[in-house]
Write a protein that holds these residues in place. Structure first.
Motif, short mmCIF file in Angstrom:
data_model
loop_
_atom_site.label_atom_id
_atom_site.label_comp_id
_atom_site.label_asym_id
_atom_site.label_seq_id
_atom_site.Cartn_x
_atom_site.Cartn_y
_atom_site.Cartn_z
N LEU A 121 0.90 -1.24 -0.03
CA LEU A 121 -0.12 -0.03 -0.09
C LEU A 121 0.84 1.23 -0.01
CD1 LEU A 121 -3.04 -0.30 2.43
CD2 LEU A 121 -3.08 0.24 0.24
N GLY A 122 1.88 1.13 0.83
CA GLY A 122 2.72 2.34 0.84
C GLY A 122 3.54 2.56 -0.49
N VAL A 123 3.87 1.63 -1.21
CA VAL A 123 4.30 1.82 -2.51
C VAL A 123 3.47 2.37 -3.52
CG1 VAL A 123 5.35 0.41 -4.63
CG2 VAL A 123 5.64 -0.41 -2.11
N GLY A 124 2.20 1.74 -3.33
CA GLY A 124 0.99 2.31 -4.09
C GLY A 124 0.86 3.95 -3.96
N TYR A 125 0.69 4.29 -2.58
CA TYR A 125 0.60 5.62 -2.47
C TYR A 125 1.65 6.52 -2.97
CZ TYR A 125 -3.87 5.45 0.34
OH TYR A 125 -5.11 5.37 0.53
N LEU A 126 2.89 5.98 -2.87
CA LEU A 126 3.94 6.77 -3.07
C LEU A 126 4.20 6.69 -4.84
CD1 LEU A 126 7.23 6.13 -1.03
CD2 LEU A 126 5.32 7.90 -1.24
N TYR A 127 3.60 5.57 -5.63
CA TYR A 127 3.62 5.59 -6.69
C TYR A 127 2.75 6.42 -7.33
CZ TYR A 127 2.89 3.95 -11.57
OH TYR A 127 3.07 3.79 -12.90
N MET A 128 1.37 6.66 -6.67
CA MET A 128 0.39 7.56 -7.15
C MET A 128 1.04 9.11 -7.11
SD MET A 128 -3.46 6.39 -6.15
CE MET A 128 -3.49 5.08 -5.47
N ALA A 129 1.59 9.10 -6.02
CA ALA A 129 2.16 10.77 -5.82
C ALA A 129 3.12 10.91 -6.85
CB ALA A 129 2.74 10.68 -4.37
N THR A 130 4.06 9.91 -7.06
CA THR A 130 5.22 10.42 -7.98
C THR A 130 5.39 9.60 -9.46
OG1 THR A 130 6.67 8.57 -7.03
CG2 THR A 130 6.83 10.49 -6.06
N GLY A 131 4.73 8.40 -9.54
CA GLY A 131 4.94 7.81 -10.84
C GLY A 131 6.29 6.93 -10.82
N SER A 132 7.02 6.73 -9.69
CA SER A 132 8.30 6.24 -10.10
C SER A 132 8.26 4.95 -8.90
CB SER A 132 9.11 7.00 -9.93
OG SER A 132 10.52 6.44 -10.07
N LEU B 250 10.66 13.05 -4.22
CA LEU B 250 9.82 13.14 -2.95
C LEU B 250 10.03 14.54 -2.12
CD1 LEU B 250 9.67 9.60 -1.58
CD2 LEU B 250 7.74 11.18 -2.12
N PRO B 251 11.13 15.11 -2.20
CA PRO B 251 11.34 16.28 -1.15
C PRO B 251 10.10 17.25 -1.58
CG PRO B 251 13.51 15.59 -1.76
CD PRO B 251 12.39 14.73 -2.51
N ALA B 252 9.84 17.42 -2.82
CA ALA B 252 9.04 18.75 -2.99
C ALA B 252 7.42 18.15 -2.82
CB ALA B 252 8.97 18.66 -4.57
N LEU B 253 7.44 16.66 -2.47
CA LEU B 253 5.85 16.34 -1.87
C LEU B 253 5.63 16.04 -0.44
CD1 LEU B 253 5.57 13.89 -4.91
CD2 LEU B 253 4.16 16.10 -4.67
N TYR B 254 6.87 16.66 0.45
CA TYR B 254 6.81 15.90 1.96
C TYR B 254 5.44 16.23 2.49
CZ TYR B 254 11.57 14.30 1.98
OH TYR B 254 12.71 13.59 1.67
N LYS C 257 -0.35 14.70 1.54
CA LYS C 257 -1.24 13.59 2.38
C LYS C 257 -0.88 12.24 1.80
CE LYS C 257 -4.49 16.67 4.13
NZ LYS C 257 -5.27 17.76 3.45
N MET C 258 -0.81 12.24 0.67
CA MET C 258 -0.61 10.87 -0.17
C MET C 258 0.65 10.16 0.49
SD MET C 258 -1.33 10.24 -3.96
CE MET C 258 -1.26 11.71 -4.37
N VAL C 259 1.70 11.10 0.45
CA VAL C 259 3.23 10.74 0.98
C VAL C 259 3.14 10.36 2.34
CG1 VAL C 259 5.63 11.29 0.96
CG2 VAL C 259 4.38 11.96 -1.14
N LEU C 260 2.49 11.27 3.12
CA LEU C 260 2.56 10.86 4.62
C LEU C 260 1.82 9.66 4.91
CD1 LEU C 260 1.46 14.28 6.00
CD2 LEU C 260 3.93 13.45 6.03
#
Lengths: 497, 499, 81, 100, 143
Positions: free
Chosen positions: B178-189, B199-203, B206-209
């Protein structure tokens, strides 16, 4: 601090008994003579190595050996300065008579687990020399902890209920102390970034006074456990369940002296006299140890078990050493440090005597010794000499150190401490002289043989030897081992000039 | 050859695992030498990659030749090279040990056992080596699945313990996914290095958190961090001895590695310092883990179960080192990963040897054991001293750094916990040592010397068991004085530069 | 992509899920789980993930259900909750 | 005792769910073609896969080529699971044979 | 608001599914029910992943239509095709989930052989009993 010589001699001095320990274990119970020759061989080699260091150190040089880096800025390092050398020489010298004595003792009593006994003994010596030659606090701690663990099998040697209880008590006290020390050293490192001993201390200018006082408390608590400072002394009388040679060398010389040594190292080489003067805590420290001096003396009076009485006398004298150092004056310091050596020779004699009496007659209470002096004249003569020394009577070496202690107490204008030292001498008289008097002059108990019937030669010779040397060092403080000069040099290193 | 090292580390044991059933089917006595032979390859490759990293710095390897964000990258830096060496070494020693115990515990099924054994090691290696978040998940599952299979084959309660482990472990792995999924949705990588730049731009997203929260929870489950440790004592106690020897030292350490990766590589340290209060949470959980682990261990009379509770406390140590967020603490945590793995290996080897000779695991069974198995008990004493933090064994040094870390962070409660815990360990181990080395006081009182009391025959521990025991005990003693060197050459580069 | 169909499928799926964990007869629960997987396939096909849908149909709805049925057959069929 | 545990697990589940829903707040709208997931790495797969791998099905291309090690891992997972099951269940049959 | 709901309702339903699965894994006593919950939980995660690949506005399945043509490559429009990556990942995830289920069922059978029940509390009771029976404490006065 003068010239530095890089030499592996300190390392070898440590390793030689460690190697002997493993040889002992390998040889095992079957070849007893071979096993014990390892002990004696190691003792002689160790003494030779340490002895050869005296000359360069007295010439103002420091012997250094760095083994491996442990932390940034802190290595597993041996550095032999005058103060460390004093302890090293005492431990290495006294191991020789103790080795012979041990052999006599365990064979006479036909002890079990002799290999374990000699193994642990050699490990202890290794650790004690490591403590003496440690160049920084971390190295000191490492050997200090090895010493703790290596002593445990000796304490529980008899494996009966009281031995196991004594062993547990010993471990609880010393391991807790180890943790406290770890914390203290950690704080020191985070404050100063170094742990190397410097004559006169290196902590000045780091941290707030409150933190430093806390740190000193932690250190004294940590080392004080082994040094038997009250209220941390409780384990020492309990640990007297160990075989007598163990009590003799470890609880009079190696282990407890390692505690005292640590205290003195911290007071003089980590904090330094100047910082302690500034903090103004030296009076409190001296007060605490002065209390220990008097209280231990009083408690000793009440003990009927001979070794327990000697144990309290040990506590009393160890506190006296720390008292001398914490008075921070030149003469008191000289007296205190010199007492490390002198007390060792005297106290080991006393324990040897107690052991000889026990091995011969299975008597270990003061009240059972009436008239025994006629049966064992050499033993009792040695006992008398050593106790005279502890009371501070010339010409035994105890007189010299007590003399300097008194001088120091006068120097600091704290007459209270002079009074304490004198009281303790009085107490010594009070609890030693009845033993001698009863031994020689009281009517013998029915089971005492009328003729001279000593313990085996392997036991009597070492105790005569140490008693003799107690007198020799009393008359010529600089004989053979140059104790007095070494102490003078150590004090100069700390105070400068 | 040397360019293909990273691929070799994974592929060799994997192919070896595929071939093991065939070899075992041909002749089941060949499977043990075969596994040892296969394991030498990753062992060699791991050591040479470590030396390569020390010499030239971190390097990557693009699988199939596809550039990183698109293909899967194997990334070997100081930390992962160190972990590779740790895993292969411990795996190799455990494999040597598996022979005698394994042959009795899995009679007739050696081939399957060794296959799963190799797959387990492959899984651990894969988690450590890969630079791709989803690939981590795949290897995590390989290691978990083989672990489930191996553990379930244990003693009476093992299947139930395994079932609980499967349920909780799957929750952990799914949370990770799930964590991978959320990060993937936030960044695409999915590539760790790529994500670290994105990631630093997206700290504050809420998705990243949330993704971060699920990552850490998932990893904490696998690590057995209090209070998510509930599966661990049962599973490792009931597992076959030759299995717990492999899994118990490594699973928690690999998960701890993942936690360090997430906190300090995937996210930059300032995320944990300034965005989420993760350090505080982890720190207090670690305190709870150490206290609970220690107290529960005190309550156990079965030594294997006691060790599993000690593991709970040891995980607390590592997490505490991470949570203080300074150089000394993290150094201590990483050092403790190595040291603790070696100590647990040695402990489980010793327990395995004791059980193999038919002695019970309760403390009262240890009576006179030093006469029966002197070398094994000597190793046990060394581990015990290391666990109590007595120098020069390695446990002292990691404890030193951990304590330094807490002092620098001025977390005095943490310091006190660490110190108290080493005292608890002393109680735990000395009561066993007393039992093993001393004659019962009743015998002594009755005048029976224990050389006479019992005629004791020495148990002949097979060579394949005693050699790993002695090697691991030696490693414990050697690692201690070498820790300065290890930190200098490896660990200090693995700690983020801002500390 | 029709959202009405989408929502209908989702509702089916949720209903199946709730039913699967609440039915006391395990065989029934397992079969409902198969239905759940099947609806899931439909949803994925509708989302355009045909490969995933195929795999789920064969593996999730197929093999998984078979395994479950086999296991339930060898063990107890009734559940207390 | 049991109800107490159910309550705890319910609470844990609700916390998890709440956290997940909280996370959806910042998610790109459902099916957004410009979301990061659809725009960072994947376009290259779509445009290049055929050229590089000569497979019309992009999923197969990525599966078998770009991320082939995932697939290798996947087969290893199946292998692990099957060996595990074999490893675990065979003993029972042996035992039964023995007992009967 | 409606727009927000329309844009997010999918996700919320996935979350509900996950909660159902997670609850069954943690709260149910029957072991098979736990496994069913595990399946539901895992599929819902897969669903979440798959939905990240969805593109509105005419994108179709990620199978190229002009494959084989030399110039076909130039015509490929990214917006015409769904994101293939989540699909790839989820193929693996499905396999992983079925593998886990398989191993879990195998242990389930082992458990049933041993305890003849699949209710967690009954098994725990049996185990507690057998453990108390198997390891008698020797009361040692020195301990």
């Amino acid at each position: 601090m003068g010239e530095v010589i890089y030499s592996a001699k300190p390392l070898w001095a440590v390793l030689v008994s460690m190697g002997a320990a493993f040889l002992i274990l390998l040889t095992g119970e079957k070849a007893r003579n071979l096993r014990e020759s390892w002990t004696i061989l190691a003792a002689l080699i160790k003494f030779g190595l340490v002895f050869s260091l005296i000359k360069p150190v007295l010439a103002g040089k420091t012997i250094e050996y760095t083994l491996i880096t442990l932390l940034p800025g802190v290595a597993l390092q041996f550095r032999v300065d005058a103060f460390g050398l004093l302890f090293g020489v005492v431990a290495a010298t006294l191991w020789i008579p103790t080795s012979f004595y041990s052999i006599g003792y365990v064979r006479t009593l036909n002890e079990h687990g002799q290999s374990r006994y000699f193994f642990s003994f050699a490990m202890c010596l290794s650790a004690a020399i490591g403590v003496a030659f440690a160049g920084n606090l971390l190295t000191l701690l490492i050997f200090y902890e090895i010493l703790t663990i290596a002593t445990w099998p000796l304490v529980i040697h008899h494996e009966d209920t009281s031995a196991i209880a004594g062993g547990r008590k010993y471990l609880v006290y010393t391991l807790t102390a180890g943790c406290i020390l770890l914390l203290a050293i950690g704080i020191t490192y985070s404050l100063a970034g170094t742990l190397d001993f410097v004559g006169g201390g290196f902590l000045a200018g780091h941290g707030s006074p409150g933190l430093l006082i806390l740190l000193l408390t932690l250190f004294i608590a940590g080392f004080g456990v082994k040094a038997g400072i009250m209220p941390f002394h409780e384990w020492l009388p309990s640990a007297m369940v160990a075989p007598t040679p163990v009590s003799a060398l470890l609880h009079a010389v190696a282990v407890v002296k390692a505690g005292v040594f640590g205290c003195v190292r911290v007071i003089l080489f980590v904090f330094g006299p100047e910082l302690l003067q500034q903090l103004g805590v030296w009076t409190i420290l001296a007060g605490v140890v002065a209390f220990t001096v008097v209280a231990a003396g009083l408690l000793a009076l009440g003990q009927d078990h001979l070794k327990r009485r000697l144990a309290f006398s040990t506590i009393n004298n160890l506190a006296l050493i720390i008292l001398g150092v914490s008075l921070l004056s030149k003469n008191a310091m000289t007296g205190g440090i010199l007492h490390i050596a002198n007390h060792a020779f005297m106290k080991i004699t006393l324990f040897f005597c107690a052991g000889a009496i026990y091995a011969k007659t299975h008597k270990d209470h003061v009240s059972q010794l009436d008239g025994l002096g006629r049966q064992m004249p050499f033993t009792f003569a040695a006992f008398a000499i050593a106790s005279m020394g502890l009371c501070g009577l010339p010409p035994v070496n105890g007189f010299i150190s007590k003399w300097f202690l008194c001088l120091g107490a006068v120097e600091t204008h704290q007459i209270v401490f002079l009074f304490v030292i004198l009281t303790s001498a009085m107490l010594d008289v009070a609890f030693f002289f009845p033993i001698i008097y009863n031994g020689f002059f009281k009517k013998p108990l029915p089971d005492v043989a009328g003729k001279v019937d000593e313990a085996p030669l392997l036991m009597v010779l070492p105790l005569c030897f140490t008693a003799l040397f107690s007198v020799v060092f009393g008359i010529f403080p600089n004989a053979f081992l140059n104790f007095f000069n070494i102490v003078r040099l150590a004090v100069t290193n700390v105070l400068g000039g | 050859m040397s360019d293909q090292l990273p691929a070799l580390i994974i592929v060799a044991p994997l192919l070896g695992a595929f071939l093991t059933p065939i070899i075992g089917w041909w002749n089941r006595h060949l499977s043990h030498p075969w596994v040892l032979m296969v394991l030498t390859i990753p062992l060699y490759a791991a050591y040479s990659s470590l030396f390569k990293v020390i010499k030239n710095g971190p390097f990557g390897y693009n699988l199939g030749g596809w550039a990183p964000p698109w293909g899967i990258e194997y990334r070997i830096d100081y930390l992962s090279a160190m972990m590779l060496v740790l895993i292969t070494t411990i795996g190799f020693l455990a494999a040597i040990n598996a022979k005698s115990a394994g042959n009795t515990e899995f009679k007739g099924k050696e081939a399957q056992f060794y296959t799963l054994f190799l797959l387990q090691i492959t899984g651990f290696l894969g988690i450590v080596i890969t630079g791709d978040l989803f690939n981590v998940f795949v290897f995590l599952e390989i290691s978990s699945l083989s672990g489930y299979g191996l553990i379930a084959h244990g003693e009476e309660g093992a299947p139930m313990a395994t079932f609980n482990y499967i349920i909780i472990g799957t929750i952990g792995a799914s949370f990770y996914l799930l964590g991978v999924g959320y990060l993937y949705m936030a960044t695409g990588s999915l590539n760790i290095a790529d994500l670290a730049t994105l990631l630093p731009a997206l700290y504050h997203s809420k998705m990243v958190l949330v993704g971060f929260a699920f990552f850490t929870t998932g990893v904490a489950i696998k690590m057995g961090l209090f209070p998510l440790h509930i599966w661990m004592p049962d599973a490792y106690t009931t597992a076959p001895n030759s299995v717990s020897t492999l899994i118990a030292p490594l699973m928690t350490k690999v998960a701890a590695y993942l936690l360090i990766r997430i906190l300090f590589t995937l996210f930059k340290p300032d995320f944990a310092l300034s965005v989420v209060p993760i350090a505080t949470i982890l720190g207090w959980l670690a305190v709870a883990a150490i206290v609970v682990g220690g107290v529960k261990a005190l309550a156990q009379t079965d030594i294997k179960r006691m060790v599993t509770y000690i593991m709970v406390a040891e995980v607390g140590y590592i997490v505490m080192g991470i949570s203080v967020m300074n150089r000394a603490g993290l150094t201590g945590a990483i050092l403790h990963i190595i040291n603790d793995a070696c100590m647990l290996l040695c402990l489980f080897l010793v327990i395995g040897a004791i059980s193999f000779k038919g002695h019970g695991r309760e403390i009262y069974h240890f009576q006179n054991l030093n006469k029966k198995m002197p070398l094994t008990m000597a190793a046990f004493v060394i581990v015990a001293l290391s666990m109590c933090g007595i120098p020069p064994a390695c446990g002292f040094f990691s404890k030193w750094y951990l304590i330094m870390g807490t002092i620098v962070a001025k977390q005095w409660v943490f310091t006190a916990t660490l110190l108290a815990s080493s005292l608890i360990n002393a109680v735990l181990f000395f009561r066993i040592i007393e039992k093993a080395y001393l004659a019962p006081p009743e015998d002594v009182a009755a005048g029976l010397d224990h050389t006479e009391a019992v005629i004791i025959t020495r148990d002949k521990v097979p060579l394949t068991m005693i050699v790993p025991i002695l090697i691991s005990a030696a490693i414990i003693l050697i690692l201690g004085p070498l820790s300065g060197k290890i930190i200098e050459t490896v660990i200090q580069h693995a700690v983020p530069a801002i500390f | 992509m029709i959202w009405q169909l989408d929502i209908l499928l989702l509702i089916f799926i949720v209903v199946c899920a709730i039913a699967a964990i609440n039915i006391k007869d395990l065989m029934g629960a397992v079969i409902i789980l198969g239905a759940y997987s099947f609806f899931m396939c439909l949803l994925w096909t509708e989302m355009g993930a045909v490969d995933v849908a195929f795999t789920e149909a064969s593996v999730g709805a197929g093999i998984s259900t078979v395994l479950f049925i086999a296991a339930v057959n060898r063990t107890a069929r009734r559940s207390k909750d | 005792m049991r109800n107490w545990f159910k309550l705890i697990s319910m609470a844990a589940v609700i916390i998890t769910g709440a956290l997940l829903i909280y996370g959806t707040h910042d998610m790109p709208a459902w099916g957004d073609p410009d979301s990061p997931a659809n725009s960072h790495v994947s376009p290259r797969y779509i445009t290049e896969a055929t050229k590089k791998t000569a497979t019309p099905n992009i999923v197969s291309a990525v599966l078998a080529d770009y991320r082939s090690y995932d697939t290798l891992g996947e087969s290893a997972v199946i292998f692990t699971a099957s060996i595990s099951c074999f490893f675990l269940l065979r003993r029972i049959r042996n035992k039964e044979d023995h007992n009967d | 608001m409606t727009e927000y709901i329309l844009a997010k309702y999918n996700y919320w339903i996935y979350v509900v599914l996950m909660m159902i699965g997670l609850y069954a894994m943690m709260g149910k006593r029957n072991l098979v029910k736990k496994l069913i919950g595990m399946n539901i939980f895992q599929t819902s995660i897969i669903l979440l992943f798959v939905s990240t690949g969805v593109k509105k506005g005419g994108a179709t399945v990620p199978i190229l239509m002009h494959a084989g043509h030399e110039h076909g490559a130039q015509l490929i429009q990214v917006s015409d095709y769904l994101n293939p990556l989540p699909h790839v990942l989820m193929l693996t995830a499905i396999v992983v989930s079925i593998a886990t289920t398989g191993v879990a069922l195998a242990t389930l059978i082992l458990i049933y052989k041993r305890y003849h029940t699949l209710e967690e509390d009954e098994i725990l009771a049996i185990r507690r009993e057998s453990r108390a029976y198997k390891t008698p404490r020797i009361l040692n006065p020195t301990d």
